[in-house]
Each structure stands twice: as C-alpha cells, then as structure tokens.
Motif scaffolding. Structure first.
Motif, PDB file in Angstrom:
ATOM      1  N   LEU A 183      -6.096   2.266   4.151  1.00 28.51           N
ATOM      2  CA  LEU A 183      -5.111   2.259   3.071  1.00 28.51           C
ATOM      3  C   LEU A 183      -3.894   3.078   3.492  1.00 28.51           C
ATOM      4  O   LEU A 183      -4.038   4.167   4.054  1.00 28.51           O
ATOM      5  N   THR A 216      -1.770   5.025   2.017  1.00 27.71           N
ATOM      6  CA  THR A 216      -1.582   6.386   1.492  1.00 27.71           C
ATOM      7  C   THR A 216      -2.586   7.382   2.048  1.00 27.71           C
ATOM      8  O   THR A 216      -2.462   8.575   1.784  1.00 27.71           O
ATOM      9  N   VAL A 237      -5.894   8.921  -1.897  1.00 29.32           N
ATOM     10  CA  VAL A 237      -6.054   7.552  -2.399  1.00 29.32           C
ATOM     11  C   VAL A 237      -6.330   7.650  -3.887  1.00 29.32           C
ATOM     12  O   VAL A 237      -7.269   8.337  -4.314  1.00 29.32           O
ATOM     13  N   THR A 238      -5.514   6.999  -4.695  1.00 29.73           N
ATOM     14  CA  THR A 238      -5.649   7.038  -6.144  1.00 29.73           C
ATOM     15  C   THR A 238      -6.209   5.727  -6.665  1.00 29.73           C
ATOM     16  O   THR A 238      -6.296   4.724  -5.939  1.00 29.73           O
ATOM     17  N   CYS A 248      -8.653  10.202  -8.048  1.00 28.84           N
ATOM     18  CA  CYS A 248      -8.125  10.203  -6.686  1.00 28.84           C
ATOM     19  C   CYS A 248      -9.078  10.958  -5.778  1.00 28.84           C
ATOM     20  O   CYS A 248      -9.949  11.694  -6.256  1.00 28.84           O
ATOM     21  N   ASN A 285      -3.418  -7.097  -3.449  1.00 26.73           N
ATOM     22  CA  ASN A 285      -2.996  -7.633  -2.156  1.00 26.73           C
ATOM     23  C   ASN A 285      -4.051  -8.531  -1.541  1.00 26.73           C
ATOM     24  O   ASN A 285      -3.743  -9.525  -0.883  1.00 26.73           O
ATOM     25  N   ALA A 330      -4.662   3.878  -8.650  1.00 29.89           N
ATOM     26  CA  ALA A 330      -3.537   2.935  -8.581  1.00 29.89           C
ATOM     27  C   ALA A 330      -3.440   2.299  -7.202  1.00 29.89           C
ATOM     28  O   ALA A 330      -3.136   1.114  -7.069  1.00 29.89           O
ATOM     29  N   ASP A 331      -3.710   3.087  -6.145  1.00 25.76           N
ATOM     30  CA  ASP A 331      -3.706   2.535  -4.786  1.00 25.76           C
ATOM     31  C   ASP A 331      -4.776   1.464  -4.634  1.00 25.76           C
ATOM     32  O   ASP A 331      -4.552   0.436  -3.987  1.00 25.76           O
ATOM     33  N   LEU A 332      -5.948   1.720  -5.222  1.00 24.02           N
ATOM     34  CA  LEU A 332      -7.022   0.726  -5.170  1.00 24.02           C
ATOM     35  C   LEU A 332      -6.618  -0.551  -5.885  1.00 24.02           C
ATOM     36  O   LEU A 332      -6.889  -1.657  -5.402  1.00 24.02           O
ATOM     37  N   SER A 333      -5.969  -0.404  -7.042  1.00 27.42           N
ATOM     38  CA  SER A 333      -5.535  -1.577  -7.798  1.00 27.42           C
ATOM     39  C   SER A 333      -4.543  -2.398  -6.996  1.00 27.42           C
ATOM     40  O   SER A 333      -4.606  -3.630  -6.967  1.00 27.42           O
ATOM     41  N   LEU A 334      -3.605  -1.708  -6.326  1.00 20.07           N
ATOM     42  CA  LEU A 334      -2.617  -2.406  -5.511  1.00 20.07           C
ATOM     43  C   LEU A 334      -3.279  -3.125  -4.355  1.00 20.07           C
ATOM     44  O   LEU A 334      -2.960  -4.286  -4.056  1.00 20.07           O
ATOM     45  N   GLU A 335      -4.241  -2.455  -3.701  1.00 16.64           N
ATOM     46  CA  GLU A 335      -4.945  -3.077  -2.579  1.00 16.64           C
ATOM     47  C   GLU A 335      -5.764  -4.265  -3.054  1.00 16.64           C
ATOM     48  O   GLU A 335      -5.837  -5.296  -2.383  1.00 16.64           O
TER      49      GLU A 335
END
Length: 322
Positions: free
Chosen positions: A92, A94, A198-199, A184, A209, A201-206
């Motif tokens: 990831l 971040t 890693v938050t 996070c 994707n 929100a980062d998981l949601s974005l990944e």
C-alpha cells in the motif's frame, strides 16, 4: 520496449532503486511473468542485470541495475520464480511514505496544536514521536473525546493512547482486522523505522482500486452475453461460432469464446450496429487482456490508461446494449 534513459549509464554507474520504481521506468506496475521477461530481456540486450532478480521480494524491495557479468547469464532451464502470492502491508502506498511525509507530533507539543494540525490536514489521528524509531503513541479525535469523558484532557499526554504497529512485510489480509478495530496501524520497516501508516480509508481506496474494475468488467461481460444471444439464436449457431461444442447457452462461454463469436463476420452482421467490425473486435480483445489480469487478481491496480480503456468500452457497449 526500450531501455529507459535513467538506466543508460547503469553499466558504469549502477542504479539503486526499488522494484516498483524499476517497473515504473518501463511504464509497468505489476510483475506478470510476461512483463518481467520483457524487462529482463531488454536489460540483457544492454548487458545489464537486475540484482536481486525482479521477481524476488516485494514491490518496495531494493534492487540494483548494473553490468551483467558472464557468470550471471541466466541458464535457459532455470526454474521460474513467482512473485509473492499474498498482498503485504508494504504494497500500500501509505505504508512507505517519502522522507518527511509522515506528519507527527512531538511529546512536548500541546493538545491545542494537535487539534490544529488534524483540522488543517483533515487527519483523524496523528502519531506522537521523538524520532523516526521512537513511537510514543497516537492522538485521535476519539482519544481526545475519551479523555474528556475521563475528566482530564489538558495535555497531549492525556489524549495519547498506545499506537498499533505492524511490520511492513505482514500480510495485508490478516492485518485488516487490526486496521478496522483501531482505525489505523503504523508501519515499521525491517530496520524498525516507522515509515508510514495504513488507515481504514486507505483500505477502502485500495478495495475500490481492485474491485471497481472487477465489477465494471462483469457488467461488460453480461452485456456481451446478451449480444451473443442475438448473434447465435440456436445451440448449433452458438457452438459453431464459439468453438465450444458443449455450450448450451451464452452463460457456458468463457470470455475468450465470447470474443471468438464476435470475430465471426456473419454473426457480427446480425447485430446491425453499423460499426467497423475490425475496430470493435480490436477494442474487445484489448478489454479481454485487461479482464484476464483482473480475473487473476494481480496485486497491482490497473494503470490509468487501462482504467480509461475499460471505462470507454463500458460506455460503448452500454449504449449499444442498454
């Protein structure tokens, strides 16, 4: 594929970079065997080699491109290596931020300053650190609210809670529970330096994707099967056009077999779309290649160009087959 200018002098001056950066020089983002083969062939043609091999390690692993020694020429029958099967936390973006990219608080900072930094940057939490290796804890809007409930919320320490940590090589799948529970996790590299976080929100974005193209390609495939129904009204038509003698309906066809139906001029004419046959089939075959990558869950997301091609074809087939 040609040798990137950044590697032109690598024989005299070895170039140190990460696997991800090396792929990027060749306009690639994943390590499919075909892509790796092309890159390694281009390096060998220029008498260069990637050390360690490009398929080793993770996307953030360091490699060196340097001159190819005679004894390093790979044997023709050398066993093929596979990239890591599991996504890791370090995959990831971040998890490994650039130098100075991790915004943090010092233990001596005030709680007012913490609030200001979080508001200014739209952050939900901030690490409290006294150096790149010393993580004292984390301050978040939730920890501040809890400190108020406890009746003591005057200093940064009052609102600081233990910070959840994870190694950069940890498997992402087994880390998801901790991210969801704490909001996070902070990431430590193999040298124990805190490199990022890693938050949720980062998981949601990944997740978007990786699964967005999967869902969109599924919609494309369902519309294509409806087209096949029009092109092949009988079972005999379907089997002859697709080359699959056990097909009883379009649902029995693989994506490649659907493409074969579209390639038949006599079947194409049944759609009466008034579009160039070769042009449509070319776009369809391009989408087939992208679809195969997504269906096999390659670890890297599609490039912007690949996403654009899928978006354009999805809009085209939707307009033709609502």
């Amino acid at each position: 594929m040609t040798l990137p200018p950044e590697l032109k002098d690598a024989a005299a001056n070895p170039v140190e970079l990460t696997v991800r950066e090396l792929l990027g020089l060749f306009s690639e983002r994943n390590r499919d065997p075909e892509i790796v083969g092309r890159i390694e062939a281009e390096l060998r043609e220029s008498e260069l080699v990637c050390v360690p091999a490009l398929l080793n390690g993770h996307l953030h692993s360091p490699v060196v491109v340097r001159t190819l020694d005679a004894e390093e020429e790979p044997a023709a029958d050398a066993p093929e290596q596979a990239p890591p099967a599991a996504l890791c936390v370090g995959d990831l973006p971040t998890a490994r931020l650039p130098e100075g990219g991790l915004v943090c608080l010092a233990p001596s900072d005030s709680l007012e300053h913490a609030r200001f930094v979080m508001l200014e940057n739209f952050f939900s939490q901030l690490p409290v650190m006294s150096g790149p290796y010393m993580l004292h804890g984390v301050v978040s809007w939730q920890s501040i609210a809890l400190a108020h409930l406890r009746g003591r919320c005057e200093t940064l320490t009052d609102a600081t809670e233990p910070a959840p940590e994870v190694g950069i090589k940890a498997e992402l799948l087994i880390t998801i529970h901790d991210i969801a529970r704490h909001g996070c996790v902070f990431v430590r590299d193999t040298d124990q330096k805190v490199t990022g976080l890693v938050t949720a929100a980062d998981l949601s974005l990944e997740f978007g994707n990786l699964t967005g193209p999967f869902l969109q390609l599924g919609e494309i495939e369902r519309r294509l099967r409806r087209c096949v129904e029009l092109m092949c009204p009988t079972t005999m038509d379907l089997r002859q056009a697709s080359g699959y003698n056990r097909a009883n309906s379009p649902e029995d066809l693989m994506f490649g077999q659907i493409v074969q139906v579209f390639k038949k001029p006599d079947r194409w004419e049944r759609l009466n779309w008034g579009l160039p046959h070769s042009g449509f089939v070319g776009k369809l075959d391009d989408v087939r290649g992208i679809r195969n990558q997504v269906a096999h869950f390659r670890p890297s997301p599609l490039t912007p160009e690949e996403r654009q091609r899928v978006d354009i074809f999805a809009g085209l087939i939707k307009s033709l087959m609502p």
